[in-house]
Every structure is written in structure tokens, then in C-alpha cells.
Design a protein around this motif. Structure first.
Motif, PDB file in Angstrom:
ATOM      1  N   LYS A 123      45.619  15.596  54.049  1.00 23.16           N
ATOM      2  CA  LYS A 123      46.997  15.827  53.782  1.00 23.16           C
ATOM      3  C   LYS A 123      47.143  15.849  52.063  1.00 23.16           C
ATOM      4  N   ALA A 124      48.024  16.469  51.846  1.00 21.06           N
ATOM      5  CA  ALA A 124      48.618  16.897  50.404  1.00 21.06           C
ATOM      6  C   ALA A 124      49.989  17.331  50.290  1.00 21.06           C
ATOM      7  N   THR A 125      50.510  16.556  49.094  1.00 25.28           N
ATOM      8  CA  THR A 125      51.947  16.688  48.797  1.00 25.28           C
ATOM      9  C   THR A 125      52.066  18.367  48.048  1.00 25.28           C
ATOM     10  N   SER A 126      53.323  18.906  48.316  1.00 24.90           N
ATOM     11  CA  SER A 126      53.396  19.904  47.833  1.00 24.90           C
ATOM     12  C   SER A 126      53.142  20.102  46.387  1.00 24.90           C
ATOM     13  N   GLU A 127      53.390  18.856  45.569  1.00 28.36           N
ATOM     14  CA  GLU A 127      53.207  18.678  44.153  1.00 28.36           C
ATOM     15  C   GLU A 127      51.722  18.709  43.934  1.00 28.36           C
ATOM     16  N   ALA A 138      39.047  20.357  47.638  1.00 31.42           N
ATOM     17  CA  ALA A 138      38.005  20.256  48.373  1.00 31.42           C
ATOM     18  C   ALA A 138      38.407  20.208  49.801  1.00 31.42           C
ATOM     19  N   GLU A 139      39.674  19.906  50.173  1.00 32.57           N
ATOM     20  CA  GLU A 139      40.207  19.672  51.856  1.00 32.57           C
ATOM     21  C   GLU A 139      40.992  20.788  51.965  1.00 32.57           C
ATOM     22  N   TYR A 158      49.850  19.002  56.020  1.00 37.54           N
ATOM     23  CA  TYR A 158      48.265  18.562  56.887  1.00 37.54           C
ATOM     24  C   TYR A 158      47.530  19.591  57.139  1.00 37.54           C
ATOM     25  N   ARG A 159      46.246  19.286  56.952  1.00 34.46           N
ATOM     26  CA  ARG A 159      45.097  20.164  57.547  1.00 34.46           C
ATOM     27  C   ARG A 159      44.388  19.080  58.484  1.00 34.46           C
ATOM     28  N   TRP A 160      43.563  19.609  59.589  1.00 33.84           N
ATOM     29  CA  TRP A 160      42.818  18.836  60.575  1.00 33.84           C
ATOM     30  C   TRP A 160      41.877  19.708  61.247  1.00 33.84           C
TER      31      TRP A 160
END
Length: 195
Positions: A123-127, A138-139, A158-160
Motif C-alpha cells: 500500500k501507499a498513500t497518495s502523498e 519498489a512496490e 493498494y497493490r497485490w
């Protein structure tokens, strides 16, 4: 005279309203939600899978099994969802792209293969996406680097991957986000904005 007439009208209305609130008043039957209404389907998906990391994982695990084919359709964004994710004109551009390319009536499969029993979630935030640091690069796919400027602040994307036990490669997906009280899926959004 006008004041007296207005007072009489208000007193009569209040009296009628209070008379209807007595113990003998029957309650109207509760409205039964229709399964065909998109907002109902989305709100039920929102409550079954809360806006948490655990909620995202439970949803992605349910998608992995493929036991509920309608679950993918409940991830279809509304116009308001596009506006909650993208800044300015990017929302309309993304909606046009997804309406013709993804949510066009074709069957959409997100399920893993039977042997792909492991779920790996990033996961990552928009920021964080906008800053494009080493963890995010990397993700997440490189297209997210261009996407960052078009995302509204405060989102978590989210990426999975569905993989075989002990394997790092498998079926990879991205673009899951929770907005307006439910989960939506907007994969490869950089393509939507580049079209």
C-alpha cells in the motif's frame, strides 16, 4: 391579523403532527433494499470489508477465490468515486476510460489460480506516490510516478499479488482504493489519464 392567522396555522399543524406520534400510530414497513441497486451493492461491500488494511486483505482474499463473481462488479466506481480519487478534469477522463475499457459489460476476472493460495499486499498513500520514494518505486508500477500529481490527498492505494506458497511472482493487480464508504478498483490509472 396576519400574525393571528399564522399562529393558528402553526398550532394546528403542530397539533396534527403530535397526534400522529401517539402509541397507536403504526410504523411504516421498513424499506427493503433491492439487490439490483448499485449503491446498495456498493454500500454492502463497504460494510462487509471495512476501510482498514484488514478490510482490504479480506476483500482481496475473497476475490482470490473467485467464489463470488459479483464481487468484482461491486468494485465499479461511480462518478462521485472518480471525483473523490482524481483532481479536476482527470476524474472525467478516468471515468470515460474505465467505462469503455474495463466496466463495459465484459467479464472481469481477478481470481488467482487454485495453486496461488498466498496473498501479498502493498500500500501507499497518495502523498507517498506523489513523492515517489524508494519504497513506493519498489512496490508499485512505474506508471504511478506520473499518476501521483492527479491523485487527491489522503488516499491509500493498494497493490497485490496472488502467489504460490514461497514464490514471489504471480498474478499482480493494483488500483484498489476506499472512497465514499466503499472499495473501488481503478487499475492502471496512468493509462486512463494518458489516453
Amino acid at each position: 391579523m396576519k400574525r393571528l392567522a399564522l399562529s393558528t396555522l402553526l398550532a394546528t399543524t403542530l397539533g396534527l403532527a403530535l397526534a400522529g406520534c401517539g402509541d397507536k400510530a403504526e410504523k411504516p414497513p421498513a424499506a427493503q433494499p433491492s439487490a439490483a441497486q448499485p449503491s446498495t451493492a456498493q454500500s454492502s461491500a463497504g460494510s462487509a470489508y471495512p476501510k482498514t488494511d484488514d478490510g482490504a486483505k479480506a476483500l482481496l482474499e475473497a476475490l482470490r477465490t473467485g467464489k463470488d463473481p459479483a464481487l468484482v462488479q461491486r468494485l465499479k466506481p461511480t462518478t462521485e468515486d472518480y471525483k473523490a480519487v482524481f483532481v479536476g478534469a482527470a476524474a472525467a477522463k478516468a471515468e470515460q476510460f474505465y467505462t469503455t475499457k474495463l466496466w463495459n459489460g465484459d467479464e472481469i476476472k481477478v481470481a488467482g489460480k487454485p495453486e496461488q493460495t498466498e496473498l501479498k499486499v502493498f500500500k501507499a498513500t497518495s502523498e507517498e506516490i506523489r513523492a515517489w520514494g524508494p519504497k513506493v518505486s519498489a512496490e508499485f508500477p512505474g506508471g504511478y510516478q506520473q499518476l501521483g500529481a492527479h491523485l487527491k490527498p489522503g488516499l491509500t492505494l493498494y497493490r497485490w499479488k496472488y502467489t504460490e506458497p514461497g514464490d514471489d511472482t504471480g498474478l499482480a493487480f493494483e488500483g484498489l482504493v476506499n472512497v465514499n464508504g466503499h472499495w473501488v478498483w481503478m487499475p492502471k490509472a496512468w493509462q486512463a489519464l494518458g489516453s
